[in-house]
Design a protein around this motif. Structure first.
Motif, PDB file in Angstrom:
ATOM      1  N   TRP A   5       0.696  -1.387  -0.139  1.00  0.00           N
ATOM      2  CA  TRP A   5       0.109   0.018  -0.064  1.00  0.00           C
ATOM      3  C   TRP A   5       0.763   1.524  -0.140  1.00  0.00           C
ATOM      4  CZ3 TRP A   5      -0.784  -4.159   3.258  1.00  0.00           C
ATOM      5  CH2 TRP A   5      -2.154  -5.059   3.025  1.00  0.00           C
ATOM      6  N   ASP A   6       0.455   2.380  -0.393  1.00  0.00           N
ATOM      7  CA  ASP A   6       0.924   3.591  -0.515  1.00  0.00           C
ATOM      8  C   ASP A   6       0.930   4.496   0.895  1.00  0.00           C
ATOM      9  OD1 ASP A   6       2.549   6.003  -1.417  1.00  0.00           O
ATOM     10  OD2 ASP A   6       0.935   6.619  -2.590  1.00  0.00           O
ATOM     11  N   LEU A   7       1.662   3.969   1.657  1.00  0.00           N
ATOM     12  CA  LEU A   7       1.510   4.587   3.116  1.00  0.00           C
ATOM     13  C   LEU A   7       2.819   5.808   3.068  1.00  0.00           C
ATOM     14  CD1 LEU A   7       1.892   1.273   4.981  1.00  0.00           C
ATOM     15  CD2 LEU A   7      -0.201   2.716   4.214  1.00  0.00           C
ATOM     16  N   ALA A   8       2.335   6.724   3.927  1.00  0.00           N
ATOM     17  CA  ALA A   8       3.444   7.747   4.362  1.00  0.00           C
ATOM     18  C   ALA A   8       3.998   7.496   5.413  1.00  0.00           C
ATOM     19  CB  ALA A   8       2.363   9.107   4.559  1.00  0.00           C
ATOM     20  N   ASP A   9       3.274   6.528   6.359  1.00  0.00           N
ATOM     21  CA  ASP A   9       4.155   6.068   7.632  1.00  0.00           C
ATOM     22  C   ASP A   9       3.459   4.918   8.298  1.00  0.00           C
ATOM     23  OD1 ASP A   9       6.182   6.311   9.626  1.00  0.00           O
ATOM     24  OD2 ASP A   9       5.600   8.569  10.549  1.00  0.00           O
ATOM     25  N   VAL A  10       4.265   4.331   9.112  1.00  0.00           N
ATOM     26  CA  VAL A  10       3.749   3.255   9.823  1.00  0.00           C
ATOM     27  C   VAL A  10       4.557   3.506  11.386  1.00  0.00           C
ATOM     28  CG1 VAL A  10       3.772   0.654  10.252  1.00  0.00           C
ATOM     29  CG2 VAL A  10       3.558   1.577   8.037  1.00  0.00           C
ATOM     30  N   LEU A  11       3.563   2.901  12.492  1.00  0.00           N
ATOM     31  CA  LEU A  11       3.851   2.818  13.665  1.00  0.00           C
ATOM     32  C   LEU A  11       3.675   1.473  14.167  1.00  0.00           C
ATOM     33  CD1 LEU A  11       4.990   3.839  16.546  1.00  0.00           C
ATOM     34  CD2 LEU A  11       2.870   4.803  16.737  1.00  0.00           C
ATOM     35  N   ILE A  12       4.539   0.864  14.941  1.00  0.00           N
ATOM     36  CA  ILE A  12       4.171  -0.538  15.488  1.00  0.00           C
ATOM     37  C   ILE A  12       4.679  -0.159  16.843  1.00  0.00           C
ATOM     38  CG2 ILE A  12       4.374  -2.910  15.572  1.00  0.00           C
ATOM     39  CD1 ILE A  12       4.713  -3.238  12.495  1.00  0.00           C
ATOM     40  N   LEU A  13       3.829  -0.377  18.121  1.00  0.00           N
ATOM     41  CA  LEU A  13       4.359  -0.447  19.151  1.00  0.00           C
ATOM     42  C   LEU A  13       3.878  -1.451  20.187  1.00  0.00           C
ATOM     43  CD1 LEU A  13       3.954   3.089  21.284  1.00  0.00           C
ATOM     44  CD2 LEU A  13       4.235   0.833  22.222  1.00  0.00           C
ATOM     45  N   HIS A  14       4.705  -2.372  20.611  1.00  0.00           N
ATOM     46  CA  HIS A  14       4.170  -3.433  21.444  1.00  0.00           C
ATOM     47  C   HIS A  14       4.945  -3.579  22.620  1.00  0.00           C
ATOM     48  CE1 HIS A  14       2.689  -7.527  21.963  1.00  0.00           C
ATOM     49  NE2 HIS A  14       2.112  -7.615  20.944  1.00  0.00           N
ATOM     50  N   ARG A  15       4.213  -3.993  23.782  1.00  0.00           N
ATOM     51  CA  ARG A  15       4.661  -4.060  24.915  1.00  0.00           C
ATOM     52  C   ARG A  15       5.336  -5.597  25.309  1.00  0.00           C
ATOM     53  NH1 ARG A  15       1.118  -1.413  29.307  1.00  0.00           N
ATOM     54  NH2 ARG A  15       3.109  -1.732  30.721  1.00  0.00           N
ATOM     55  N   HIS A  16       6.066  -5.700  26.366  1.00  0.00           N
ATOM     56  CA  HIS A  16       6.288  -6.965  26.849  1.00  0.00           C
ATOM     57  C   HIS A  16       6.536  -6.955  28.268  1.00  0.00           C
ATOM     58  CE1 HIS A  16      10.512  -5.805  27.667  1.00  0.00           C
ATOM     59  NE2 HIS A  16      10.652  -5.275  26.645  1.00  0.00           N
ATOM     60  N   GLY A  17       6.508  -8.161  28.945  1.00  0.00           N
ATOM     61  CA  GLY A  17       6.812  -8.029  30.464  1.00  0.00           C
ATOM     62  C   GLY A  17       5.147  -8.491  31.086  1.00  0.00           C
TER      63      GLY A  17
END
Length: 146
Positions: A70-82
């Motif tokens: 896809w023609d994306l301007a930006d992506v954020l992936i934020l995932h926690r652990h613990g």
């Protein structure tokens, strides 16, 4: 593109606002926030494990694949652990694109990947014991559309 794997809580609203601010040419921003769910009413906490380095590489690869599809301007992936308590935010995905259809599709693609294939291991701890969370058939089926 930003990939973050962290133990610390995050402010979903602040993250969304910061993400939207750095994609000024986008016509659409789509975001999703996952929350630790206590489906049984017995969950004391969920513990999420991962291998540092390997996890970030896998998430970067899938975010790049979304950018190719896809023609994306930006992506954020934020995932926690613990250890995480019921009701805590566990992850978020945000996509920015010129048009909403691309932003929605890319966000769904990333969420389906995170639910089924991302290298995180989840263990539920209740008053009666512990159990590793198995992949659900509906989550596996969701990947087939991509």
């Amino acid at each position: 593109m930003e990939i973050r794997v962290q133990a610390e809580p995050f402010d979903y609203g602040a993250e969304c606002n910061a993400f939207a601010a750095r994609a000024p040419g986008a016509g659409a921003v789509v975001s999703f926030c996952g929350i630790v769910r206590d489906a049984s009413g017995q969950l004391a906490r969920m513990e999420i494990e991962h291998y540092p380095g390997m996890t970030e590489r896998a998430l970067t690869k899938i975010a790049a694949e979304a950018g190719e599809r896809w023609d994306l301007a930006d992506v954020l992936i934020l995932h926690r652990h613990g250890p995480l308590a019921p009701g805590e935010t566990i992850m978020m995905v945000a996509t920015a694109a010129r048009h909403r259809a691309e932003a929605f599709a890319a966000a769904e693609f990333l969420m389906d990947y995170l639910k089924s294939r991302a290298p995180f291991w989840k263990k539920e701890i209740t008053a009666t014991g512990e159990a590793w969370v198995e992949a659900a058939e509906r989550d596996e089926s969701a990947l087939k559309r991509w």
